[in-house]
Motif scaffolding. Structure first.
Motif, PDB file in Angstrom:
ATOM      1  N   SER A   1       1.122   4.161  -3.103  1.00 31.86           N
ATOM      2  CA  SER A   1       0.686   5.608  -2.585  1.00 31.86           C
ATOM      3  C   SER A   1       1.758   6.417  -3.230  1.00 31.86           C
ATOM      4  N   MET A   2       3.138   5.898  -3.027  1.00 29.00           N
ATOM      5  CA  MET A   2       4.144   6.558  -3.403  1.00 29.00           C
ATOM      6  C   MET A   2       4.355   6.718  -4.837  1.00 29.00           C
TER       7      MET A   2
ATOM      8  N   GLN B   1       1.715   6.567  -6.954  1.00 27.36           N
ATOM      9  CA  GLN B   1       0.481   7.391  -7.568  1.00 27.36           C
ATOM     10  C   GLN B   1       0.682   8.956  -7.259  1.00 27.36           C
ATOM     11  N   GLU B   2       1.609   9.270  -6.165  1.00 28.14           N
ATOM     12  CA  GLU B   2       1.879  10.683  -5.972  1.00 28.14           C
ATOM     13  C   GLU B   2       2.955  11.056  -6.531  1.00 28.14           C
TER      14      GLU B   2
ATOM     15  N   LYS C   1       0.755  -1.087   0.001  1.00 31.05           N
ATOM     16  CA  LYS C   1       0.141   0.011  -0.078  1.00 31.05           C
ATOM     17  C   LYS C   1       0.982   1.230   0.020  1.00 31.05           C
ATOM     18  N   SER C   2       1.816   1.125   0.996  1.00 30.13           N
ATOM     19  CA  SER C   2       2.707   2.443   0.947  1.00 30.13           C
ATOM     20  C   SER C   2       3.500   2.728  -0.407  1.00 30.13           C
TER      21      SER C   2
END
Length: 93
Positions: free
Chosen positions: A50-51, A53-54, A46-47
């Motif tokens: 998220s990284m 995607q950002e 998940k981390s």
């Protein structure tokens, strides 16, 4: 994502084999270790997602897709108009 899932399954299997070798008579301990590993792997995935995607590259890719999607829509409208004109000019057989 499929490669990540495969890696997680392989690591889980390796952990299970190692845990079983360390605790041959305790299946509850094995289950607990596998669950802990799965939770850590899920949190890490998940981390990482998220990284990604950002990230700046992902943002640029989204902008490029948005801009080119509009262009593709415009081209499809133009193509549809040309096909309709051609259809009207074609005599019926």
């Amino acid at each position: 994502m499929k490669a990540s899932l495969l890696l997680a399954l392989v690591c889980t299997a390796a952990l299970a084999v190692g845990a079983r070798a360390n605790t041959p008579g305790e299946p509850e301990a094995l289950v607990r270790k596998v669950q802990e590993f799965a939770q850590k792997a899920t949190a890490m995935a998940k981390s990482t997602f998220s990284m990604v995607q950002e990230s700046e590259a992902a943002q640029q890719a989204r902008r490029w897709l948005e801009e080119n999607a509009d262009l593709a829509k415009q081209r499809l409208v133009w193509l549809k108009e040309k096909v309709e004109e051609l259809w009207k000019r074609t005599p019926a057989a």
